[in-house]
Design a protein around this motif. Structure first.
Motif, PDB file in Angstrom:
ATOM      1  N   GLU A   1       0.475  -1.008  -0.035  1.00 12.68           N
ATOM      2  CA  GLU A   1       0.188  -0.233  -0.426  1.00 12.68           C
ATOM      3  C   GLU A   1       0.815   1.337  -0.409  1.00 12.68           C
ATOM      4  O   GLU A   1      -0.002   2.332  -0.199  1.00 12.68           O
ATOM      5  CB  GLU A   1      -1.117  -0.018   1.199  1.00 12.68           C
ATOM      6  N   ALA A   2       2.191   1.171   0.838  1.00 16.04           N
ATOM      7  CA  ALA A   2       2.866   2.957   0.899  1.00 16.04           C
ATOM      8  C   ALA A   2       3.606   2.581  -0.684  1.00 16.04           C
ATOM      9  O   ALA A   2       3.592   4.474  -0.598  1.00 16.04           O
ATOM     10  CB  ALA A   2       4.163   1.929   1.773  1.00 16.04           C
ATOM     11  N   LYS A   3       3.831   2.020  -1.445  1.00 17.96           N
ATOM     12  CA  LYS A   3       4.119   2.013  -2.731  1.00 17.96           C
ATOM     13  C   LYS A   3       3.346   2.321  -3.825  1.00 17.96           C
ATOM     14  O   LYS A   3       3.987   2.425  -4.651  1.00 17.96           O
ATOM     15  CB  LYS A   3       5.199   0.427  -2.730  1.00 17.96           C
ATOM     16  N   ARG A   4       2.136   1.589  -3.440  1.00 21.37           N
ATOM     17  CA  ARG A   4       1.412   2.028  -4.343  1.00 21.37           C
ATOM     18  C   ARG A   4       1.181   3.503  -4.074  1.00 21.37           C
ATOM     19  O   ARG A   4       1.152   4.490  -5.158  1.00 21.37           O
ATOM     20  CB  ARG A   4       0.231   0.975  -3.651  1.00 21.37           C
ATOM     21  N   ILE A   5       0.463   3.756  -2.958  1.00 24.98           N
ATOM     22  CA  ILE A   5       0.520   5.562  -2.809  1.00 24.98           C
ATOM     23  C   ILE A   5       1.712   6.697  -3.068  1.00 24.98           C
ATOM     24  O   ILE A   5       1.497   7.504  -4.206  1.00 24.98           O
ATOM     25  CB  ILE A   5      -0.121   5.665  -0.875  1.00 24.98           C
ATOM     26  N   LEU A   6       3.161   6.033  -2.915  1.00 24.53           N
ATOM     27  CA  LEU A   6       4.238   5.966  -3.578  1.00 24.53           C
ATOM     28  C   LEU A   6       4.293   6.799  -4.961  1.00 24.53           C
ATOM     29  O   LEU A   6       4.869   7.949  -5.496  1.00 24.53           O
ATOM     30  CB  LEU A   6       5.558   5.787  -2.775  1.00 24.53           C
ATOM     31  N   ASN A   7       3.774   5.995  -5.159  1.00 26.70           N
ATOM     32  CA  ASN A   7       3.615   5.453  -6.788  1.00 26.70           C
ATOM     33  C   ASN A   7       2.812   7.357  -7.384  1.00 26.70           C
ATOM     34  O   ASN A   7       2.956   7.635  -8.620  1.00 26.70           O
ATOM     35  CB  ASN A   7       2.831   3.951  -7.802  1.00 26.70           C
ATOM     36  N   GLN A   8       1.985   7.398  -6.667  1.00 26.28           N
ATOM     37  CA  GLN A   8       0.732   7.546  -7.528  1.00 26.28           C
ATOM     38  C   GLN A   8       1.131   9.057  -7.031  1.00 26.28           C
ATOM     39  O   GLN A   8       1.313  10.119  -8.282  1.00 26.28           O
ATOM     40  CB  GLN A   8      -0.812   7.524  -6.555  1.00 26.28           C
ATOM     41  N   VAL A   9       1.420   8.879  -6.360  1.00 26.09           N
ATOM     42  CA  VAL A   9       2.843  10.554  -5.656  1.00 26.09           C
ATOM     43  C   VAL A   9       3.323  11.211  -7.051  1.00 26.09           C
ATOM     44  O   VAL A   9       3.939  11.906  -7.577  1.00 26.09           O
ATOM     45  CB  VAL A   9       3.375  10.684  -4.249  1.00 26.09           C
ATOM     46  N   GLU A  10       4.383   9.600  -6.911  1.00 25.75           N
ATOM     47  CA  GLU A  10       5.247  10.488  -7.965  1.00 25.75           C
ATOM     48  C   GLU A  10       4.571  10.313  -9.924  1.00 25.75           C
ATOM     49  O   GLU A  10       5.127  10.739 -10.198  1.00 25.75           O
ATOM     50  CB  GLU A  10       6.403   9.103  -8.504  1.00 25.75           C
ATOM     51  N   GLU A  11       3.431  10.088 -10.193  1.00 27.21           N
ATOM     52  CA  GLU A  11       3.071  10.053 -11.330  1.00 27.21           C
ATOM     53  C   GLU A  11       2.019  11.680 -10.899  1.00 27.21           C
ATOM     54  O   GLU A  11       2.823  12.529 -12.218  1.00 27.21           O
ATOM     55  CB  GLU A  11       1.317   9.343 -11.527  1.00 27.21           C
ATOM     56  N   GLU A  12       1.933  12.318 -10.314  1.00 26.73           N
ATOM     57  CA  GLU A  12       1.720  13.170  -9.761  1.00 26.73           C
ATOM     58  C   GLU A  12       2.575  14.552 -10.204  1.00 26.73           C
ATOM     59  O   GLU A  12       2.621  15.607 -10.570  1.00 26.73           O
ATOM     60  CB  GLU A  12       0.467  13.458  -9.114  1.00 26.73           C
ATOM     61  N   CYS A  13       3.505  14.139  -9.020  1.00 24.36           N
ATOM     62  CA  CYS A  13       4.691  15.569  -9.002  1.00 24.36           C
ATOM     63  C   CYS A  13       5.994  15.103  -9.322  1.00 24.36           C
ATOM     64  O   CYS A  13       6.482  15.598  -8.856  1.00 24.36           O
ATOM     65  CB  CYS A  13       4.779  15.291  -7.296  1.00 24.36           C
ATOM     66  N   GLY A  14       6.499  13.941  -9.573  1.00 26.92           N
ATOM     67  CA  GLY A  14       7.521  13.520  -9.788  1.00 26.92           C
ATOM     68  C   GLY A  14       8.919  14.599 -11.488  1.00 26.92           C
ATOM     69  O   GLY A  14       9.747  14.699 -10.874  1.00 26.92           O
ATOM     70  N   TRP A  15       7.365  14.848 -11.961  1.00 31.28           N
ATOM     71  CA  TRP A  15       8.549  16.183 -12.854  1.00 31.28           C
ATOM     72  C   TRP A  15       8.818  17.171 -11.963  1.00 31.28           C
ATOM     73  O   TRP A  15       9.763  17.568 -12.435  1.00 31.28           O
ATOM     74  CB  TRP A  15       7.090  16.928 -13.612  1.00 31.28           C
ATOM     75  N   MET A  16       8.676  17.333 -10.438  1.00 26.09           N
ATOM     76  CA  MET A  16       9.069  18.331 -10.178  1.00 26.09           C
ATOM     77  C   MET A  16       9.695  18.460  -9.549  1.00 26.09           C
ATOM     78  O   MET A  16      11.246  19.627  -9.758  1.00 26.09           O
ATOM     79  CB  MET A  16       8.366  19.312  -8.925  1.00 26.09           C
ATOM     80  N   TYR A  17      10.549  17.314  -9.651  1.00 23.01           N
ATOM     81  CA  TYR A  17      12.416  16.277  -9.200  1.00 23.01           C
ATOM     82  C   TYR A  17      13.048  16.888 -10.289  1.00 23.01           C
ATOM     83  O   TYR A  17      14.000  15.376 -10.211  1.00 23.01           O
ATOM     84  CB  TYR A  17      12.716  15.408  -7.649  1.00 23.01           C
ATOM     85  N   GLU A  18      12.976  16.827 -11.431  1.00 23.51           N
ATOM     86  CA  GLU A  18      13.665  16.862 -12.676  1.00 23.51           C
ATOM     87  C   GLU A  18      14.500  17.379 -13.102  1.00 23.51           C
ATOM     88  O   GLU A  18      14.499  18.610 -13.068  1.00 23.51           O
ATOM     89  CB  GLU A  18      12.910  15.952 -14.423  1.00 23.51           C
ATOM     90  N   THR A  19      15.662  16.933 -13.299  1.00 19.36           N
ATOM     91  CA  THR A  19      17.044  17.940 -13.763  1.00 19.36           C
ATOM     92  C   THR A  19      17.926  17.629 -15.093  1.00 19.36           C
ATOM     93  O   THR A  19      17.609  16.314 -15.337  1.00 19.36           O
ATOM     94  CB  THR A  19      18.146  18.116 -12.551  1.00 19.36           C
ATOM     95  N   LEU A  20      18.513  18.192 -16.377  1.00 26.49           N
ATOM     96  CA  LEU A  20      19.157  17.916 -17.564  1.00 26.49           C
ATOM     97  C   LEU A  20      20.539  17.867 -16.810  1.00 26.49           C
ATOM     98  O   LEU A  20      20.950  19.027 -15.461  1.00 26.49           O
ATOM     99  CB  LEU A  20      18.480  19.309 -17.969  1.00 26.49           C
ATOM    100  N   HIS A  21      21.107  16.660 -17.174  1.00 26.46           N
ATOM    101  CA  HIS A  21      22.551  16.326 -16.588  1.00 26.46           C
ATOM    102  C   HIS A  21      23.128  17.367 -17.579  1.00 26.46           C
ATOM    103  O   HIS A  21      22.925  17.971 -18.448  1.00 26.46           O
ATOM    104  CB  HIS A  21      23.084  15.081 -17.591  1.00 26.46           C
TER     105      HIS A  21
END
Length: 943
Positions: A239-259
């Protein structure tokens, strides 16, 4: 509840939940089809209870709306308010106890020092300001209790006492403590017999102990509930990983950067932010990281040049640069300290290692976009209360409200998580996991500066016990941090049993819904003075829970709350009185103490004894944070200490009421000796048991009689004569006849009795040191003087320092060479000098050798000496009474002690209070005897 992929998981969980409870839940006589039905039933009962004004008026009732309390609670096992079912559980647990443990109870104090580290998955599963390792607490619970006994922790924090009570039934954990377990569940500990051989002796039984956990803080009790409630680890992890995956889907873009190649995408681990200051000469903005951090040397410079004008600057000489931005949550502009991103630590999928770079334009654009978009989900924006800890972030950075402690990026993740958790069948457990990350998600996390080209930058944690905002801050990728923590949580969940549920209540320990004399043992790790302001430090966490600490009864020193050390002592006394009321007679209280101030040490002991407990032993607890050295004086506290105290048994209390006062002295001593350790070992060596010293025994008698409102019918010397007539003495310590045999056996197996050192820093400690020096070896002044000078460790402030000659003349005797040689000197000379053997006490040779030697008088002579000294002290006390200034700058504590004692005997309580007002408050608070007389005098005057 969300649809789709979660449906199967929910069905599996509920089926497993039903099977694990044998298709029925039996709770306090009620039967339910499953745990959900049980919770709904008791939630409605709690809802009705919350409508009662008297219930909400209970001391320490948290500040919250009813719905918030109900949402957080899991009744009847956990309530985010006073738990109304405690008495019912106690009655049920008492009925369930095995018959064989109802036998006569007796335990000596746990006198050994304890050392337990914090590197344990259980300990690390949830963070908190202070925690005692559960394995350390287990040693005390195993020593003082039997399986099924009820253990209480009134300041439970994260609930380690409950974890320890449950783990007492785990064979592997008990074995890890160094014990052995026989086939019938008897726990054996290593012991040394009279021949020095090691063997194993039985001392406890394997089995779960029940625990009642209470704390004033809703944040603490919520963590304690999660620690002490079994969870199916596999489902939690999924359940923790399921919720975290959903957060990643919604908010993961905020922690992206280019090499740095500007093509490959990386995932941000953390971003370093730096405060911006203004040059005091040219008013140019100074980015602290760029100008002050010396990466070549791996340090922050104290002084550095302005990049624009070259002026020499320091952090203290500059003003902060401030910015004003519109706060969407508050719907108004806010002024805050300016900070900018200066470094990004990131990883690339499929590439080992980490990388670092300066934020580029795309990174800055991303942060600007996040900051300009309103956060769609709820988050707390409560204003920080006025306080000692809350003052710093308000003043230094303009962080006035809870949400200001987080960057918009991390705040958005937290808000998204909180929304998604509402859809989860494990909302409470997952919410606790999120709460554990709140400090790491905040701006309080600092960075450790590493040398350039040697290592990547490293995180350095949060300044413990504060809300301090550093000048170089770390903004973690919160999604990753929670992912790392899931492993720790599931590791613990798999280690605990699947049955034991400990009880958790949220209230003040000064007013408990617990019947009289119903608890078997108590382990307390209470607040210690001004060390930590828990309600302030927990405010960020409790804002997310919507349930706040009611700090009216928070036992701390806090100027903003108007609580000095006197208020702290009063609040702690109320808590210990309630503990005394609910503890069974003849049972034990263990208090973990952690404060370096002698004043706090004395006040906590005063609170314990004022409540009725009698202190039996003080030992060390090493949490393996720093080097531990055994301490011998309260004024030199530099480690965690464990106070063992007992509630007198009913037989003695009843006898004391009716027997003659003089007989009561010896009845008390006999009873007290039975509660003292027989053997005390430090670093593998037998050491003197200070509590068996006649002077400390007399102090205990005085304290007991004073708190009973009675005059002490003997003086110190009469008491020592009476001790010798009634009890057996070994090496200056007194024992009951049945204890001596055991002591002698253990003593024979040890090569030597290690003598405890004494810190000489006032008149009393100087006298005690001289007594130790002269007791076995009478010396001349010339022999004593260099030793004495070497032992002086700095005299206490305000304490008048006496010359060595005065100390000797007032407290010891010197042989003049005329009369017969005193027995003490004769024994020493005839034993240690061959030419003095077989000489009579009147022999001229012996007299010559004995002349001018100082020695400890025997009780008969000492009594006369004591009378002369007391007469001298009281004469000087009369001079103190004539003092008309505001505070005496220099005085003798021994004089004030003697004066307070006489004033007490004469029931002149106002004189005690009057003189106490003439000495510095620190001198009063740091002296346990003065504090006792003063505290009791105030009580008598108020009554």
């Amino acid at each position: 509840m969300s649809d789709g992929g979660q449906t199967d998981l929910v069905d599996q969980f509920q089926e497993s939940e039903s099977n694990s409870n044998n298709e029925a839940v039996d709770c306090l006589g009620h039967h339910f089809a499953n745990d959900k039905e049980r919770r709904q039933f008791f939630t409605e009962l709690l809802r009705e209870k919350l409508q009662d004004p008297e219930f909400r008026a209970i001391e320490g009732f948290p500040i919250a709306e009813n719905d918030a309390i109900l949402e957080l609670s899991d009744p009847p096992y956990y309530t985010a308010c006073p738990n109304p079912w405690l008495a019912d559980f106690i009655q049920q647990w008492e009925a369930e106890k095995p018959p064989e443990i109802q036998e006569h109870y007796h335990r000596e104090p746990f006198a050994a020092d304890v050392s337990e580290g914090k590197n344990d998955p259980i300990y690390n599963a949830h963070s908190y300001h202070t925690k005692v390792p559960h394995k350390a607490i287990m040693r005390y619970i195993l020593h003082y209790t039997n399986p099924g006994d009820i253990v209480f922790d009134g300041f439970c924090g994260t609930g380690m006492t409950g974890v320890a009570a449950q783990m007492c039934g785990d064979k592997n954990v008990v074995l890890s403590l160094g014990y052995q377990i026989s086939s019938d569940g008897t726990i054996l500990k290593e012991d040394i017999d009279e021949e020095g051989k090691r063997n194993w002796i039985a001392f406890s039984k394997l089995g779960v102990r029940k625990a009642l956990l209470n704390d004033l803080s809703p944040a603490a009790t919520f963590i304690a509930y999660n620690y002490n409630t079994p969870v199916e680890a596999t489902f939690f992890e999924k359940e923790a990983k399921r919720i975290l995956n959903q957060v990643e889907e919604e908010c993961g873009w905020m922690y992206e950067t280019l090499h740095t190649d500007d093509k490959t995408k990386g995932k941000i681990n953390y971003t370093v932010w730096s405060d911006v200051f203004v040059c005091s000469e040219c008013t140019t903005d100074i980015v602290f990281w760029d100008e002050a951090v010396d990466q070549e040397r791996g340090k922050v410079r104290d002084e550095f040049p302005c990049h624009n004008c070259g002026a020499t600057l320091s952090k203290r000489s500059m003003e902060r640069s401030w910015k004003s931005e519109f706060d969407f949550a508050l719907k108004k502009p806010v002024k805050q300290a300016k900070s900018v991103p200066v470094q990004i630590n990131y990883s690339i999928n499929g590439v080992s290692g980490r990388f670092e770079k300066r934020p580029d334009s795309k990174d800055i654009d991303l942060i600007d976009r996040i900051n300009k978009e309103p956060i769609p989900d709820w988050f707390p924006c409560d204003e920080l209360p006025d306080g000692f800890n809350t003052k710093q972030p308000k003043k230094s950075h303009g962080l006035i409200n809870v949400h200001h402690f987080y960057t918009n990026r991390n705040l958005r993740v937290l808000a998204t998580l909180r929304r998604l958790l509402k859809t989860s069948i494990m909302e409470e457990q997952l919410l606790c996991l999120v709460g554990d990350q709140l400090p790491r998600a905040s701006k309080m996390h600092k960075i450790a500066i590493s040398r350039l080209n040697t290592n990547l930058s490293k995180t350095a944690g949060i300044l413990a016990g504060t809300l301090y905002i550093p000048s170089n801050q770390i903004e973690y990728c919160l999604i990753s941090m929670i992912g790392f923590r899931i492993k720790d949580i599931t590791s613990y969940q798999r280690k605990r049993d699947a049955i034991t549920k400990q009880l958790v209540s949220n209230s003040s320990t000064s007013n408990l819904l617990i019947p009289n004399e119903s608890l078997d043992y108590m382990f307390f790790d209470p607040p210690f003075g001004a060390n930590l302001n828990y309600s302030e430090l927990n405010f960020l966490w409790e804002a997310w829970l919507k349930v706040f600490t009611n700090n009216t009864h928070e036992a701390i020193e806090n100027k903003v709350q108007g609580k000095s050390i006197s208020e702290y002592r009063s609040l702690m006394t109320d808590s210990f009185k309630e503990a005394y009321r609910t503890l069974k007679k003849g049972r034990w209280l263990t208090v973990e103490f952690s404060n370096t101030k002698a004043s706090v040490w004395n006040n906590i002991q005063t609170a314990i004894t004022d409540a009725g407990f009698i202190v039996s032993n003080v030992s060390a607890l090493d949490k393996k944070q720093h080097t531990i050295k055994a301490l011998t004086t309260p004024s030199a506290v530099k480690q965690d200490l464990i106070i063992s105290a007992y509630k007198p048994n009913g037989g003695f209390e009843e006898r004391f009421t009716f027997e003659p006062v003089y007989d009561g002295v010896w009845d008390f001593v006999k009873t007290h000796l039975g509660y003292l350790p027989i053997i005390k070992i430090q670093s593998g060596q037998i050491v003197p048991i200070q509590e068996r010293d006649p002077r400390l025994l007399f102090d205990q008698v005085v304290a007991y009689f004073v708190r009973k409102g009675l005059d002490v019918p003997v003086n110190s010397q009469e008491f020592q004569i009476g001790l010798k007539e009634r009890f057996l003495e070994r090496y200056g310590m007194f024992f009951l006849p049945e204890q001596v045999e055991e002591y002698d056996k253990k003593r024979l197996s040890s090569s030597q009795l290690r003598q405890l050192s004494i810190f000489v820093d006032d008149e009393a400690s100087a006298i005690e040191w001289l007594r130790q020096q002269l007791n076995d070896k009478p010396k001349t002044y010339q022999e004593i003087h260099p030793l004495y000078i070497n032992e002086l460790s700095g005299w206490k402030k305000n304490e008048a320092q006496l010359e060595l000659s005065e100390l000797l003349e007032q407290n010891f005797l010197c042989y003049d060479g005329v009369e017969l040689v005193p027995s003490q000197i004769h024994n020493y000379l005839s034993t240690n000098f061959k030419d003095q053997r077989n000489l009579g006490k009147d022999d001229p040779v012996l007299k010559s050798k004995a002349k001018n030697r100082w020695y400890v008088p025997n009780p008969d002579r000492a009594q006369d000496l004591e009378k002369l000294r007391e007469r001298s002290l009281l004469k000087e006390f009369d001079e103190y009474k004539q003092f008309t200034g505001k505070r005496m700058k220099s005085f003798r504590l021994e004089v004030i002690r003697a004066g307070f004692k006489k004033a007490w005997q004469e029931k002149d309580y106002s004189l005690i209070v009057q003189i106490a007002g003439k000495i510095p408050d620190a001198s009063l608070q740091e002296d346990p005897k003065l504090l006792m007389w003063y505290d009791q005098a105030l009580t008598r005057l108020d009554s």
